[in-house]
Design a protein around this motif. Sequence first.
Motif, PDB file in Angstrom:
ATOM      1  N   SER A 117      -4.747 -11.855  -1.392  1.00 20.66           N
ATOM      2  CA  SER A 117      -4.786 -10.828  -0.354  1.00 20.66           C
ATOM      3  C   SER A 117      -5.790 -11.230   0.716  1.00 20.66           C
ATOM      4  O   SER A 117      -6.032 -12.417   0.920  1.00 20.66           O
ATOM      5  CB  SER A 117      -5.171  -9.479  -0.992  1.00 20.66           C
ATOM      6  OG  SER A 117      -5.034  -8.422  -0.077  1.00 20.66           O
ATOM      7  N   THR A 118      -6.347 -10.219   1.376  1.00 17.47           N
ATOM      8  CA  THR A 118      -7.415 -10.457   2.354  1.00 17.47           C
ATOM      9  C   THR A 118      -8.652  -9.684   1.921  1.00 17.47           C
ATOM     10  O   THR A 118      -8.551  -8.677   1.201  1.00 17.47           O
ATOM     11  CB  THR A 118      -7.017  -9.990   3.765  1.00 17.47           C
ATOM     12  OG1 THR A 118      -6.866  -8.568   3.757  1.00 17.47           O
ATOM     13  CG2 THR A 118      -5.738 -10.668   4.239  1.00 17.47           C
ATOM     14  N   LYS A 119      -9.789 -10.132   2.372  1.00 17.34           N
ATOM     15  CA  LYS A 119     -11.038  -9.444   2.056  1.00 17.34           C
ATOM     16  C   LYS A 119     -11.026  -8.023   2.613  1.00 17.34           C
ATOM     17  O   LYS A 119     -11.504  -7.091   1.977  1.00 17.34           O
ATOM     18  CB  LYS A 119     -12.222 -10.239   2.621  1.00 17.34           C
ATOM     19  CG  LYS A 119     -13.553  -9.729   2.179  1.00 17.34           C
ATOM     20  CD  LYS A 119     -14.672 -10.655   2.607  1.00 17.34           C
ATOM     21  CE  LYS A 119     -15.984 -10.191   2.021  1.00 17.34           C
ATOM     22  NZ  LYS A 119     -17.068 -11.121   2.321  1.00 17.34           N
ATOM     23  N   GLU A 120     -10.439  -7.849   3.788  1.00 12.58           N
ATOM     24  CA  GLU A 120     -10.371  -6.534   4.425  1.00 12.58           C
ATOM     25  C   GLU A 120      -9.552  -5.557   3.584  1.00 12.58           C
ATOM     26  O   GLU A 120      -9.962  -4.409   3.371  1.00 12.58           O
ATOM     27  CB  GLU A 120      -9.786  -6.635   5.837  1.00 12.58           C
ATOM     28  CG  GLU A 120     -10.643  -7.398   6.816  1.00 12.58           C
ATOM     29  CD  GLU A 120     -10.575  -8.922   6.663  1.00 12.58           C
ATOM     30  OE1 GLU A 120      -9.604  -9.456   6.037  1.00 12.58           O
ATOM     31  OE2 GLU A 120     -11.504  -9.594   7.134  1.00 12.58           O
ATOM     32  N   ASP A 121      -8.382  -5.994   3.103  1.00 15.29           N
ATOM     33  CA  ASP A 121      -7.554  -5.114   2.272  1.00 15.29           C
ATOM     34  C   ASP A 121      -8.246  -4.810   0.948  1.00 15.29           C
ATOM     35  O   ASP A 121      -8.192  -3.683   0.452  1.00 15.29           O
ATOM     36  CB  ASP A 121      -6.174  -5.719   2.028  1.00 15.29           C
ATOM     37  CG  ASP A 121      -5.272  -5.622   3.248  1.00 15.29           C
ATOM     38  OD1 ASP A 121      -5.552  -4.776   4.138  1.00 15.29           O
ATOM     39  OD2 ASP A 121      -4.290  -6.381   3.319  1.00 15.29           O
TER      40      ASP A 121
ATOM     41  N   GLU B  43     -11.073  -0.930  -2.458  1.00  9.89           N
ATOM     42  CA  GLU B  43     -12.317  -0.655  -3.178  1.00  9.89           C
ATOM     43  C   GLU B  43     -12.969   0.641  -2.693  1.00  9.89           C
ATOM     44  O   GLU B  43     -13.498   1.416  -3.492  1.00  9.89           O
ATOM     45  CB  GLU B  43     -13.269  -1.843  -2.997  1.00  9.89           C
ATOM     46  CG  GLU B  43     -14.524  -1.777  -3.825  1.00  9.89           C
ATOM     47  CD  GLU B  43     -15.371  -3.024  -3.656  1.00  9.89           C
ATOM     48  OE1 GLU B  43     -15.865  -3.511  -4.678  1.00  9.89           O
ATOM     49  OE2 GLU B  43     -15.542  -3.512  -2.523  1.00  9.89           O
ATOM     50  N   ASN B  44     -12.894   0.896  -1.378  1.00  7.94           N
ATOM     51  CA  ASN B  44     -13.499   2.095  -0.786  1.00  7.94           C
ATOM     52  C   ASN B  44     -12.605   3.323  -0.864  1.00  7.94           C
ATOM     53  O   ASN B  44     -13.001   4.407  -0.436  1.00  7.94           O
ATOM     54  CB  ASN B  44     -13.862   1.836   0.686  1.00  7.94           C
ATOM     55  CG  ASN B  44     -14.941   0.800   0.824  1.00  7.94           C
ATOM     56  OD1 ASN B  44     -15.761   0.615  -0.068  1.00  7.94           O
ATOM     57  ND2 ASN B  44     -14.950   0.094   1.940  1.00  7.94           N
ATOM     58  N   GLY B  45     -11.374   3.164  -1.373  1.00  7.27           N
ATOM     59  CA  GLY B  45     -10.463   4.291  -1.487  1.00  7.27           C
ATOM     60  C   GLY B  45      -9.780   4.679  -0.189  1.00  7.27           C
ATOM     61  O   GLY B  45      -9.198   5.764  -0.095  1.00  7.27           O
ATOM     62  N   GLU B  46      -9.839   3.816   0.828  1.00  2.52           N
ATOM     63  CA  GLU B  46      -9.201   4.105   2.117  1.00  2.52           C
ATOM     64  C   GLU B  46      -7.681   4.011   2.023  1.00  2.52           C
ATOM     65  O   GLU B  46      -6.970   4.679   2.773  1.00  2.52           O
ATOM     66  CB  GLU B  46      -9.713   3.140   3.183  1.00  2.52           C
ATOM     67  CG  GLU B  46     -11.182   3.282   3.477  1.00  2.52           C
ATOM     68  CD  GLU B  46     -11.692   2.184   4.388  1.00  2.52           C
ATOM     69  OE1 GLU B  46     -10.915   1.645   5.196  1.00  2.52           O
ATOM     70  OE2 GLU B  46     -12.888   1.841   4.269  1.00  2.52           O
ATOM     71  N   ILE B  47      -7.178   3.156   1.114  1.00  8.74           N
ATOM     72  CA  ILE B  47      -5.744   3.022   0.864  1.00  8.74           C
ATOM     73  C   ILE B  47      -5.535   2.950  -0.643  1.00  8.74           C
ATOM     74  O   ILE B  47      -6.476   2.702  -1.406  1.00  8.74           O
ATOM     75  CB  ILE B  47      -5.134   1.764   1.538  1.00  8.74           C
ATOM     76  CG1 ILE B  47      -5.833   0.486   1.060  1.00  8.74           C
ATOM     77  CG2 ILE B  47      -5.141   1.875   3.042  1.00  8.74           C
ATOM     78  CD1 ILE B  47      -5.186  -0.800   1.555  1.00  8.74           C
ATOM     79  N   ASN B  48      -4.311   3.172  -1.064  1.00  8.14           N
ATOM     80  CA  ASN B  48      -3.939   3.058  -2.470  1.00  8.14           C
ATOM     81  C   ASN B  48      -2.775   2.087  -2.594  1.00  8.14           C
ATOM     82  O   ASN B  48      -2.153   1.726  -1.607  1.00  8.14           O
ATOM     83  CB  ASN B  48      -3.549   4.424  -3.035  1.00  8.14           C
ATOM     84  CG  ASN B  48      -4.752   5.315  -3.185  1.00  8.14           C
ATOM     85  OD1 ASN B  48      -5.710   4.950  -3.841  1.00  8.14           O
ATOM     86  ND2 ASN B  48      -4.712   6.482  -2.558  1.00  8.14           N
TER      87      ASN B  48
ATOM     88  N   SER C 292       0.846  -1.182   0.000  1.00  8.35           N
ATOM     89  CA  SER C 292       0.000   0.000   0.000  1.00  8.35           C
ATOM     90  C   SER C 292       0.886   1.238   0.000  1.00  8.35           C
ATOM     91  O   SER C 292       2.095   1.158   0.251  1.00  8.35           O
ATOM     92  CB  SER C 292      -0.913   0.018   1.228  1.00  8.35           C
ATOM     93  OG  SER C 292      -0.184   0.391   2.378  1.00  8.35           O
ATOM     94  N   ASP C 293       0.280   2.393  -0.235  1.00  2.28           N
ATOM     95  CA  ASP C 293       1.023   3.647  -0.186  1.00  2.28           C
ATOM     96  C   ASP C 293       1.444   3.990   1.246  1.00  2.28           C
ATOM     97  O   ASP C 293       2.218   4.912   1.462  1.00  2.28           O
ATOM     98  CB  ASP C 293       0.212   4.782  -0.798  1.00  2.28           C
ATOM     99  CG  ASP C 293      -1.144   4.972  -0.153  1.00  2.28           C
ATOM    100  OD1 ASP C 293      -1.569   4.139   0.674  1.00  2.28           O
ATOM    101  OD2 ASP C 293      -1.806   5.979  -0.479  1.00  2.28           O
ATOM    102  N   LYS C 294       0.970   3.208   2.207  1.00  2.00           N
ATOM    103  CA  LYS C 294       1.349   3.395   3.617  1.00  2.00           C
ATOM    104  C   LYS C 294       2.389   2.365   4.060  1.00  2.00           C
ATOM    105  O   LYS C 294       2.737   2.286   5.224  1.00  2.00           O
ATOM    106  CB  LYS C 294       0.111   3.309   4.502  1.00  2.00           C
ATOM    107  CG  LYS C 294      -0.888   4.396   4.193  1.00  2.00           C
ATOM    108  CD  LYS C 294      -2.145   4.278   5.000  1.00  2.00           C
ATOM    109  CE  LYS C 294      -3.080   5.398   4.530  1.00  2.00           C
ATOM    110  NZ  LYS C 294      -4.336   5.386   5.167  1.00  2.00           N
ATOM    111  N   GLY C 295       2.860   1.533   3.128  1.00  2.05           N
ATOM    112  CA  GLY C 295       3.903   0.563   3.422  1.00  2.05           C
ATOM    113  C   GLY C 295       3.421  -0.787   3.898  1.00  2.05           C
ATOM    114  O   GLY C 295       4.223  -1.651   4.231  1.00  2.05           O
TER     115      GLY C 295
END
Length: 87
Positions: free
Chosen positions: A54-58, A63-68, A24-27
Amino acid sequence: MDKMFVFTMHTETKFYDKGDIIFSDKGETLGRVLRCSKIEIPSEKIFYTYDVESTKEDFQRLENGEINIWKVKEFSVFPCSTFYYRG
């Protein structure tokens, strides 16, 4: 055999190959590329599709744009239509 959670990602630029790890863009580690395919639509465009373990959570956070995804500016994610199993 254990079913894996896999999502599909589409991009217009090739970033990864099979076996690469996606961050992710957060590492945070998001998953591992199981398949990478180049899709050419005649007289339109070229894009790349990846199946990512991956995981369903990630997946939901992407999908929701919370992470990139690190170093990928534009992408879309979808539930994977192929079933993968460990075994």
